[in-house]
Every structure is written in structure tokens, then in C-alpha cells.
Design a protein around this motif. Structure first.
Motif, mmCIF file in Angstrom:
data_model
loop_
_atom_site.group_PDB
_atom_site.id
_atom_site.type_symbol
_atom_site.label_atom_id
_atom_site.label_comp_id
_atom_site.label_asym_id
_atom_site.label_seq_id
_atom_site.Cartn_x
_atom_site.Cartn_y
_atom_site.Cartn_z
ATOM 1 N N ARG A 245 0.810 -1.227 0.000
ATOM 2 C CA ARG A 245 0.000 0.000 0.000
ATOM 3 C C ARG A 245 0.840 1.274 0.000
ATOM 4 N NH1 ARG A 245 -2.589 -0.483 6.090
ATOM 5 N NH2 ARG A 245 -0.614 -0.479 7.256
ATOM 6 N N LYS A 246 2.124 1.173 0.316
ATOM 7 C CA LYS A 246 2.954 2.378 0.268
ATOM 8 C C LYS A 246 3.405 2.713 -1.154
ATOM 9 C CE LYS A 246 7.389 0.106 1.393
ATOM 10 N NZ LYS A 246 8.519 0.091 2.348
ATOM 11 N N SER A 247 3.006 1.876 -2.127
ATOM 12 C CA SER A 247 3.339 2.158 -3.526
ATOM 13 C C SER A 247 2.606 3.412 -4.001
ATOM 14 C CB SER A 247 2.952 0.969 -4.411
ATOM 15 O OG SER A 247 3.633 -0.194 -4.013
ATOM 16 N N ASN A 248 3.219 4.117 -4.937
ATOM 17 C CA ASN A 248 2.623 5.324 -5.514
ATOM 18 C C ASN A 248 2.637 5.163 -7.031
ATOM 19 O OD1 ASN A 248 2.022 7.908 -6.494
ATOM 20 N ND2 ASN A 248 2.956 8.907 -4.715
ATOM 21 N N ALA A 249 1.511 4.681 -7.573
ATOM 22 C CA ALA A 249 1.447 4.396 -9.004
ATOM 23 C C ALA A 249 1.630 5.654 -9.837
ATOM 24 C CB ALA A 249 0.110 3.732 -9.336
ATOM 25 N N ALA A 250 1.153 6.789 -9.341
ATOM 26 C CA ALA A 250 1.261 8.031 -10.111
ATOM 27 C C ALA A 250 2.718 8.416 -10.340
ATOM 28 C CB ALA A 250 0.520 9.152 -9.385
ATOM 29 N N ARG A 251 3.559 8.090 -9.394
ATOM 30 C CA ARG A 251 4.978 8.421 -9.511
ATOM 31 C C ARG A 251 5.791 7.257 -10.078
ATOM 32 N NH1 ARG A 251 6.628 10.200 -3.656
ATOM 33 N NH2 ARG A 251 8.673 10.093 -4.671
#
Length: 662
Positions: free
Chosen positions: A29-35
Motif C-alpha cells: 500500500r505504500k506504492s505510488n502508481a502516479a509516480r
């Protein structure tokens, strides 16, 4: 095959690394798909935290736990055990890019293969559809009796070929496939006397055979009727299918081998399917032939030590021995075979039905190395009660070991064979002849006249000999360290003495490990794999420590100027050769001393004197003395050894006098 400039870069640009990896992992959940910043538990080692990081913008991944790193090509190669070109081809398919053809003819062949694959896939769907039809009741009943679930049947695309002369041909013609292509794909045959083509497979359960990329290339078919022959029928060889190269379940097994750490090689399709259903997804099977060299090399590309399952009966063990004969010349460090021996009369499905996955896991855990089966073949049931029979055994074993090309590995095999041979021929305390396999028990024989009494002077002599052996082991460490120090500082000496190094008995396990790593490093350089690095660097990397620094700590070694890196090459070569000669002689002394010491507790005094004399001669030949630059005497105390010898000879004279008086 060379790729045009920029092809790999374009491939990386077109394929999202996060998309490829995301098919195998669940993002944290700490992933940031936008980045383009993704985190997950690492697929390369067991962990609960998310230390595996993917930078999708840069197309790069890195694990902060196990330090695995790479790009999309590397990830596919590591997780699915693919070769470089196979990974590139797979990614090109994802990206919609066409792999560059080698030449126009190659392009034509590729196009032809693609057309045949399409026909094969259409046949897979036809057979699957028919398995659920009214005419496949017997086929479904058979699969139910074998315990195959509906999910397993779907997973392996099992099907049924209706008992009709042209059902498949007519179906494929309706799909637009020419009869010539159907015949070329091996799906139909043509009568020898001429006439209309016919379906090759009729009234059989169908097992699609796929290549490593998952493309249908052939079929295996099992008969259902009592009069159908043969029981199993495979596709003929075609432009798609080579029996000596293909393996059933190769793609899924290769992917599973990464986690399992090995592959299981079994006999047939049903064995593979039963194992997969029980959770052993890393099984493959040859396709109606004995395992070939090509298939063996395929196994080793997936894992260094495949597990080969053998039936426990005579036929199964013979198959294992044939495979050993094929494998011996190809063995290398970290590249061998192990064997799982099934209970007699049982196949993997029987084992799983009777004992479940736990029983199969236990059998796999009890797998035997290749050398075990080789030794059993030559010794089990053999009567080796004469010098001639033992010599014949030695000749056979030498012939087998002589076929091993890797000198380091061959040396280890020879050492293990010597150990087993010594145990086999060791005199037994019950009086039975060494090498003779006899049953039952014997009463202890009364002591014969002339045998040394237990607890007498001979016991102290034996202890003295053993003490001398311990001193010689210390001497061996110095000599073996000197040999290795000289060879690492002067690799040309190691190359010239490769054969002697491989055959030498190193008495110190840590030094034997360095010797083996040294021989492997030489082989890598000769094969052109590591020419840019020094032998010492390669050895240090293999063992994970600076071995030159370790050897340099031994004063007797460091003090010898002829072994240093700056020594004159000719003098260094002479110094190493001298130590090799002394080391070989020292080995002989140790062997004679141990035999004599052991004999003092069980043999007649007449026998011991000559053995001790030979031990003394070997010690003299070894020139047991400290190396240059050291004053400490690590050799045996010759006066005490002479006293031991004199004591035994005095016992011999007394024994002969008693015999004359009697």
C-alpha cells in the motif's frame, strides 16, 4: 543471434516493468502508481516486509533485503528460468514487436511454424470440446478413476479424440486449414498405399505437449480400448516437434523450479499431472524416449542438480544406470544428478494416493547422489573374494571415473571411491573375508597362535604410531598450504601440474576446498569465461574469503622465498613440484602407518614388520622436515620410530623361536 542496435532499448521503453512484475506480485500500500514507485515483498527471498522496490520510470528494480537487482529482461530470466533470447522474445510478444529474422529463409521457416502452431492450437480446442461430449464417457471415467480434478484437466488442456476417421480433419478444414498443413503438423496421416488422409489420433485421451513458450507443438495420446496399440502414442517428428529435445510441462516446471530449487524428472504425462495436482509443479517428463544429452543439458539450465525419479524395480534402476553413463562426461562442479527411488511396483501417483504429499516429500528428501548408484551397480551382489575380482572392480571404476572431464570433480570422485573401497575391503573382526557378501553370523574364532595378545606391548606400539600420524597431519597442512600458495602466486604452475593437483590427497578439508576452487578457476579461464580476472581473485570469490592472505599467515609458507609472487618462475615451479612429490610420499607414509597401527590390534606379528619398514621408507622418501625458514621440527622423531620398529622385530624373533621350539 545478434539483435540490431537499439532493439533492447526500444523493448524496455515499450514494456512497463511494473506491469510485468505486477503479474506475479501484489503491490504494497505504500506504492505510488502516479509516480511509478512500487513496493512489494521480494519474489527472490522469503520475507513479510516490502523491501522490493520498482522504479517504473527508470525500468529498474532493487531489493534492499537480498540485493537482487535488474531490469525487465533480468526479472523475466530470473523468475522464469529463461535464456536471454527467450526472455527478449517473450517481451517482444508483450510489446507487439517483431523479433528480427536471421535471414529470409529463417523468416519463412518462422512463418511456417506459426501456421503449424495455429493448427495445433485449433486441435487442442477441438479435443477439449470433445472431452465433454457424449462419446467421451469412458475417457471422463478414466480420468475420474485417476483422481484428476476438473481444474487439473482444464489446466493441462486434456481432451478426447473421437473414434472417427476424419473428425479432426473436417473440423480443421472448416477453420480454413489446408489438409497439407494438417498432415505436416502431425495431426493426420496418409496411407502408405495412397488414399485420403485420416486422423492420426482416434478414441484416445489427448495430452497437449507445449514448448517452453507455451505453444502447442505435439500431442501424447493414451488408448482407452483393450485392443488399442500402442498404449501411448505420440505425434511424429515435425517442424515443430523433436522428441529428443522436447519435455512435457517444460514451461510451468521451469517457472516453478526457481522457487522449488530443482526439477523432478519423471517417466510420463500422468506422473507429471499427478505431481502437479499434489503441489509439485516442477516436474517434467521425456516424450516416449530415453533421456537425451540435449534434454540433460536443458535440465541443467534450469537447476544444477535435477532429481530423477526411478521405479524401484530392475527396469527402473537400469534406466538410471543408462542415464549415469550419459551424464558422466558432462558432469562438472555444481552440475550433477540425484535419484529418487520409488517403492517397487509404485509410480508417483501410487505414492501420492497411499501417503499423500508428505510421503513424496520424504522420498525426495532421501534422494541419492549419482555416485551412490554408480557404486551400487558395481558392488551390490558382487563376490569380490579374490585379487582378480577386486582388480576387475578397480578397472571398471577407473574407466567410469576416467570419463569425467572436470579434473576437480574427478578428484573428488576418486577420493570418495577410495574411501568406499577401503570400507568394502577392510578385514572384518568376525573373520569373514573382505569383499565377500555373506549372511548369517559366526561364532568368534579362538585366538590363533602367533597373534599378538590384546593389551600387550603391541597396544602401546599402536598408540605410538597413531601419535606419529597426528604429527604427520600437521606436516601435511604445511606442505599442502605451500603447494597452494605457490600455485596461486604462479598460476602457470597450477596449469602445468593440473593433473597431479587433481589426483593429490589433501588431508586438510579446508585446503582441499581451496584446491578444488583453484582447479575450477583454471577451467573457467581455459574455457574463456573469466580471462580478465586472476586465478586468486576467482578462487577468493568462489570461497568468499581472501585465501592468499589466509595462506600467508602460515609462517613456514611465507618464509619460503621461492613460493612468493615475485619469485623466479623456474625456481617456483621446482619448489612446488618438490612439495607435491613430498606430499605424495607423505600420503603413502600415512597410509602405511595407519594400516600398520590397525594391524597391530588384529594381525600376526609377522605381517607388521614389513608394513612398518615400508612406512619408514615412505617417511624417508617424503623427507619429513620443516620447510625453509623455520626451526621447529614438525617431522616424526626418527629415533622413536626406529625404537618402535626394533620392538616389533624383537617380537618377531621371539615368535619364530617359539615356533621352532614347538
Amino acid at each position: 543471434m545478434s539483435l540490431p542496435p537499439g532493439f533492447i532499448d526500444e523493448l524496455r521503453d515499450r514494456v512497463s516493468l511494473a506491469q510485468v512484475i505486477g503479474r506475479k506480485l501484489t503491490w504494497d500500500r505504500k506504492s505510488n502508481a502516479a509516480r511509478g514507485d512500487y513496493w512489494a515483498p521480494c519474489p527472490f527471498h522469503q520475507e513479510k516486509s516490502a523491501s522490493f522496490h520498482v522504479d517504473d520510470a527508470r525500468g529498474y528494480y532493487y531489493c534492499f533485503g537480498c540485493h537482487a537487482k535488474g531490469d525487465v529482461v533480468t526479472f523475466l530470466r530470473e523468475t522464469e528460468n529463461l535464456g536471454f533470447m527467450e526472455a527478449v522474445e517473450r517481451l517482444a510478444g508483450i510489446a507487439g514487436m517483431t523479433m528480427p529474422a536471421r535471414d529470409p529463409e529463417a523468416a519463412k521457416r518462422a512463418e511456417k511454424r506459426n501456421g503449424l502452431v495455429e493448427a495445433m492450437e485449433a486441435a487442442v480446442q477441438f479435443y477439449r470440446m470433445n472431452l465433454h461430449g457424449a462419446r467421451a464417457i469412458e475417457a471422463r471415467s478414466y480420468l475420474d478413476r485417476r483422481g484428476l480434478t476438473a481444474g487439473t484437466q482444464t489446466r493441462f488442456d486434456l481432451g478426447y479424440a473421437p473414434d472417427s476417421r476424419t473428425a479432426l480433419i473436417e473440423h480443421l478444414k472448416g477453420k480454413g486449414f489446408a489438409v497439407e498443413k494438417i498432415v505436416e503438423a502431425g495431426l493426420a496421416g496418409v496411407p502408405r498405399e495412397g488414399g485420403a488422409p485420416y486422423d492420426r489420433f482416434r478414441g484416445r485421451i489427448m495430452f497437449p505437449i507445449r514448448d517452453a513458450q507455451g505453444r502447442a507443438i505435439a500431442f501424447g495420446a493414451r488408448a482407452l480400448g483393450p485392443g488399442q496399440e500402442p498404449k501411448y502414442l505420440n505425434s511424429p517428428e515435425t517442424p515443430l516437434f523433436d522428441k529428443g529435445r522436447g519435455l512435457y510441462n517444460i514451461g510451468p516446471a521451469r517457472a516453478a523450479a526457481g522457487k522449488a530449487g530443482t526439477i523432478l524428472v519423471v517417466e510420463g504425462y500422468m506422473d507429471v499431472i499427478a505431481l502437479a495436482q499434489a503441489g509439485f509443479e516442477n516436474a517434467v517428463a521425456p516424450l516416449g524416449t530415453a533421456i537425451t544429452e540435449t534434454q540433460l543439458r536443458t535440465f541443467w539450465r534450469m537447476t544444477p542438480e535435477p532429481l530423477v525419479m526411478l521405479d524401484g524395480d530392475a527396469a527402473g534402476l537400469r534406466a538410471g544406470q543408462r542415464l549415469i553413463d550419459l551424464a558422466l562426461p558432462l558432469l562438472g562442479g555444481g552440475q550433477s544428478l540425484r535419484f529418487v527411488i520409488l517403492p517397487p511396483g509404485q509410480d508417483p501417483d501410487d505414492v501420492l494416493r497411499d501417503g499423500g504429499a508428505a510421503a513424496m516429500t520424504a522420498l525426495i528428501g532421501a534422494s541419492r547422489p549419482l555416485l551412490d548408484l554408480l557404486w551400487s551397480r558395481e558392488t551390490e551382489g558382487a563376490v569380490l573374494d579374490s585379487p582378480e575380482r577386486r582388480a576387475a572392480l578397480d578397472a571398471r571404476l577407473r574407466a567410469h571415473l576416467g570419463r569425467i572431464a572436470d579434473p576437480g570433480l574427478r578428484a573428488h570422485y576418486e577420493a570418495e571411491i577410495r574411501t568406499r573401497r577401503a570400507e568394502l575391503f577392510a578385514p572384518r573382526r568376525d573373520g569373514a573375508a573382505a569383499g565377500r557378501r555373506t549372511g548369517g553370523t559366526r561364532k568368534a574364532a579362538p585366538p590363533r597362535r602367533g597373534r599378538a595378545p590384546a593389551g600387550g606391548p603391541v597396544a602401546s606400539t599402536r598408540a605410538s604410531l597413531l601419535a606419529r600420524g597426528e604429527a604427520a597431519i600437521a606436516e601435511a597442512r604445511v606442505r599442502e598450504s605451500a603447494i597452494l600458495y605457490g600455485c596461486l602466486n604462479h598460476p602457470e604452475i597450477a596449469l602445468a601440474q593440473e593433473e597431479r593437483l587433481g589426483r593429490a590427497d589433501f588431508h586438510c578439508a579446508d585446503l582441499a576446498e581451496i584446491r578444488d576452487a583453484l582447479l575450477s578457476a583454471l577451467l573457467s579461464i581455459l574455457n574463456g569465461e573469466s580471462r580478465a580476472e586472476s586465478v586468486a581473485t576467482l578462487v577468493a570469490r568462489r570461497l568468499g574469503r581472501d585465501v592468499l592472505a589466509d595462506l600467508d599467515c602460515l609462517g613456514q609458507v611465507r618464509a619460503n622465498p621461492h613460493l612468493r609472487a615475485d619469485a623466479d618462475p623456474e625456481k617456483a615451479a621446482l619448489a612446488v613440484e618438490e612439495e607435491l612429490i613430498r606430499q605424495a610420499a607423505l600420503t603413502g607414509w600415512l597410509a602405511e602407518t595407519r594400516d600398520a597401527a590397525a594391524g597391530l590390534s588384529r594381525d600376526t606379528v609377522d605381517w607388521i614388520g614389513p608394513r612398518l619398514r615400508r612406512a619408514a621408507e615412505a617417511a624417508h622418501e617424503a623427507g619429513i622436515r620443516p620447510l625453509a625458514g623455520e626451526n621447529a621440527d614438525l617431522g616424526i622423531e626418527r629415533e622413536e620410530f626406529a625404537s618402535t620398529l626394533a620392538s616389533v622385530e624383537e617380537q618377531q624373533r621371539a615368535h619364530r623361536n617359539r615356533k621352532r621350539k614347538s
